[in-house]
Design a protein around this motif. Structure first.
Motif, short mmCIF file in Angstrom:
data_model
loop_
_atom_site.label_atom_id
_atom_site.label_comp_id
_atom_site.label_asym_id
_atom_site.label_seq_id
_atom_site.Cartn_x
_atom_site.Cartn_y
_atom_site.Cartn_z
N ALA A 1 10.97 2.36 -1.28
CA ALA A 1 9.55 2.23 -0.89
C ALA A 1 9.49 1.81 0.58
O ALA A 1 10.12 0.83 0.98
CB ALA A 1 8.83 1.20 -1.77
N ILE A 2 8.76 2.61 1.37
CA ILE A 2 8.65 2.38 2.82
C ILE A 2 7.16 2.41 3.15
O ILE A 2 6.60 3.47 3.40
CB ILE A 2 9.39 3.48 3.61
CG1 ILE A 2 10.78 3.71 3.02
CG2 ILE A 2 9.50 3.12 5.10
CD1 ILE A 2 11.23 5.15 3.11
N PRO A 3 6.49 1.26 3.12
CA PRO A 3 5.03 1.28 3.03
C PRO A 3 4.29 1.78 4.27
O PRO A 3 3.11 2.11 4.17
CB PRO A 3 4.69 -0.19 2.74
CG PRO A 3 5.84 -0.97 3.26
CD PRO A 3 7.05 -0.09 3.06
N TRP A 4 4.93 1.86 5.44
CA TRP A 4 4.20 2.32 6.62
C TRP A 4 4.33 3.84 6.82
O TRP A 4 3.81 4.40 7.77
CB TRP A 4 4.66 1.58 7.87
CG TRP A 4 6.02 1.91 8.41
CD1 TRP A 4 6.31 2.81 9.40
CD2 TRP A 4 7.27 1.33 8.02
NE1 TRP A 4 7.67 2.83 9.64
CE2 TRP A 4 8.28 1.92 8.81
CE3 TRP A 4 7.66 0.36 7.07
CZ2 TRP A 4 9.64 1.58 8.69
CZ3 TRP A 4 8.99 0.02 6.96
CH2 TRP A 4 9.96 0.63 7.75
N LYS A 5 5.04 4.51 5.92
CA LYS A 5 5.22 5.96 6.02
C LYS A 5 4.53 6.67 4.85
O LYS A 5 4.31 6.06 3.81
CB LYS A 5 6.72 6.30 5.98
CG LYS A 5 7.44 5.81 7.22
CD LYS A 5 8.92 6.12 7.19
CE LYS A 5 9.60 5.62 8.45
NZ LYS A 5 9.45 6.52 9.61
N TYR A 6 4.23 7.95 5.05
CA TYR A 6 3.66 8.72 3.95
C TYR A 6 4.62 8.67 2.76
O TYR A 6 5.85 8.60 2.92
CB TYR A 6 3.40 10.16 4.39
CG TYR A 6 2.30 10.27 5.42
CD1 TYR A 6 1.01 9.79 5.13
CD2 TYR A 6 2.52 10.83 6.68
CE1 TYR A 6 -0.01 9.86 6.07
CE2 TYR A 6 1.50 10.90 7.62
CZ TYR A 6 0.23 10.42 7.32
OH TYR A 6 -0.77 10.48 8.25
N ARG B 1 0.86 -1.18 0.00
CA ARG B 1 0.00 0.00 0.00
C ARG B 1 0.89 1.23 0.00
O ARG B 1 1.92 1.26 0.68
CB ARG B 1 -0.85 0.04 1.27
CG ARG B 1 -1.90 -1.02 1.35
CD ARG B 1 -2.86 -0.71 2.48
NE ARG B 1 -4.06 -1.52 2.37
CZ ARG B 1 -4.22 -2.68 3.01
NH1 ARG B 1 -3.29 -3.14 3.81
NH2 ARG B 1 -5.32 -3.38 2.84
N LEU B 2 0.50 2.26 -0.75
CA LEU B 2 1.19 3.56 -0.69
C LEU B 2 0.17 4.59 -0.25
O LEU B 2 -0.87 4.75 -0.87
CB LEU B 2 1.76 3.92 -2.06
CG LEU B 2 2.52 5.26 -2.14
CD1 LEU B 2 3.68 5.16 -3.11
CD2 LEU B 2 1.62 6.42 -2.56
N ARG B 3 0.43 5.25 0.86
CA ARG B 3 -0.48 6.29 1.37
C ARG B 3 0.24 7.62 1.27
O ARG B 3 1.27 7.85 1.92
CB ARG B 3 -0.85 5.96 2.82
CG ARG B 3 -1.61 7.05 3.61
CD ARG B 3 -2.94 7.42 2.98
NE ARG B 3 -3.86 8.06 3.91
CZ ARG B 3 -3.78 9.34 4.31
NH1 ARG B 3 -2.83 10.11 3.87
NH2 ARG B 3 -4.68 9.82 5.15
N CYS B 4 -0.29 8.50 0.43
CA CYS B 4 0.34 9.81 0.26
C CYS B 4 -0.14 10.74 1.37
O CYS B 4 -1.27 10.61 1.86
CB CYS B 4 -0.03 10.39 -1.11
SG CYS B 4 0.75 11.99 -1.43
N VAL B 5 0.69 11.68 1.76
CA VAL B 5 0.32 12.64 2.80
C VAL B 5 -0.86 13.50 2.36
O VAL B 5 -1.57 14.07 3.18
CB VAL B 5 1.56 13.51 3.17
CG1 VAL B 5 1.86 14.53 2.08
CG2 VAL B 5 1.40 14.20 4.51
N GLU B 6 -1.13 13.54 1.04
CA GLU B 6 -2.28 14.30 0.53
C GLU B 6 -3.59 13.56 0.70
O GLU B 6 -4.62 14.00 0.19
CB GLU B 6 -2.08 14.59 -0.96
CG GLU B 6 -0.88 15.45 -1.24
CD GLU B 6 -0.40 15.33 -2.68
OE1 GLU B 6 0.49 16.09 -3.06
OE2 GLU B 6 -0.90 14.48 -3.43
N ALA B 7 -3.57 12.42 1.38
CA ALA B 7 -4.78 11.64 1.71
C ALA B 7 -5.38 10.90 0.52
O ALA B 7 -6.59 10.75 0.41
CB ALA B 7 -5.82 12.50 2.43
#
Ligand code: MTE
Length: 321
Positions: free
Chosen positions: A229-234, A136-142
């Motif tokens: 790629a660091i999947p637990w970080k934004y 999963r990739l979670r961007c800080v922009e939600a």
């Protein structure tokens, strides 16, 4: 209509308007330098434009790293990007990153190591067996995506250079190619793009050096020829097109926390309970799910808590956001 295109990470409060450039000026200059470089390369006959994005790069699927959700479509993974070196619009990287030179490419690893080394990208890629991992990739922009990366754990590389006992942090430095990166002139970031991790985060098996996506070589807009790629970080923690990895005793300054330390911390762990000062981090929009699709709840550590929560035991995550 605004003459300026707003950066996707809203920076209207952190970036004086006069340093933003109009898209038209960018495109004009990008076109001119493309012509200039193109003509030069024909004459010199030696400029490499990088490998086509469709080169096969298979990794063995690793069942440990799977996600139940559907994969994000490849056209979105490689068409909706943040890569400020090419502009602040989501389609700018796809439009302009093709001009980045990705071969030859060297990655320098130095600092607090017994064996500093400069590795050619093809040797780097062969250093360990390539795995395909769905993250999963979670961007800080939600917004978020689900992406099949090919690569291996960064620890395989760091182990080879033998970190000294003083190595407490790892800094990642991205490439700067002035003639080929039209976004550099909008000085939103003090280039080169820099990111960093604590040593234990960098050595965590989830932290990945990535060479491919969707079974192919990384397209330039996703950070060719090598990214993190660091999947637990934004997502902003994952530097693209890196040319340097430096092991350090002191916590390094990172690009986004240098610009706005009250908004972007060094850790940037995905955390639905700590809002960004200007927006909530409780939910996210899954890219490609359709405009009217309901937002989904953001999970602590982006769902990787069982693997990484121990790294932060005893830390105040509101102070260390
Ligand atoms: N790396 C560099 N060099 N420059 C950037 O602008 N943007 C970051 C990160 N790495 C960025 C970068 C951000 S904000 C995100 S969300 C991810 O890349 C996006 O990766 P993707 O476009 O492959 O999804």
């Amino acid at each position: 209509m605004s003459r300026f295109r707003l950066p996707p990470i809203p920076s209207s409060e952190i970036t004086p308007e006069h340093i933003w450039e109009s898209r038209r000026a960018w495109m004009k200059r990008a076109g001119q330098s493309a012509l200039a470089v193109g003509a030069g390369s024909l004459l010199a006959g030696r400029v490499s434009w990088g490998q086509p994005a469709d080169g096969v790069l298979a990794g063995t699927p690793n069942p440990r790293y799977r996600v139940d959700d559907a994969l994000t479509a490849e056209k979105d993974v490689s068409g909706y990007n943040n890569f400020y070196e090419f502009g602040t619009g989501k389609s700018d990287p796809m439009e302009y990153a093709g001009r980045m030179q990705t071969r030859p490419w060297a990655l320098r690893i130095d600092g607090e190591v017994e064996k500093p080394v400069t590795l050619d990208i093809d040797d780097l890629q062969k250093l360990a067996a390539l795995e395909e991992r769905v993250y999963r990739l979670r961007c800080v922009e939600a917004w978020s995506m689900v992406i099949p990366w090919s690569g291996y754990s960064l620890s395989a590389l760091l182990g080879r250079v033998k970190p000294t006992s003083r190595a407490k942090y790892v800094q990642f430095i991205s490439a700067v190619q002035p003639d080929r990166m039209p976004g550099l002139s909008a000085r939103i970031i003090n280039w080169p793009y820099r990111e960093g991790l604590r040593m234990d985060e960098a050595m965590h098996p989830l932290t990945m050096l990535v060479f491919g996506v969707y079974g192919k070589r990384l397209p330039n807009q996703n950070g060719a020829p090598v990214r993190v790629a660091i999947p637990w970080k934004y997502g902003f923690k994952s530097g693209k097109s890196i040319v340097g990895i430096r092991l350090l005793e002191k916590q390094p300054l990172t690009s986004w926390s240098e610009i706005a330390p009250n908004e972007y911390g060094f850790y940037a762990n995905v955390n639905p309970t700590v809002p960004h000062p200007r927006w909530s981090q409780a939910t996210e929009r899954r890219i490609g799910s359709g405009f009217f699709a309901p937002r989904v709840a953001t999970l602590m550590y982006n769902s990787y808590g069982d693997q990484v929560a121990g790294l932060y035991a005893g830390m105040d995550l509101r102070a260390h956001y």
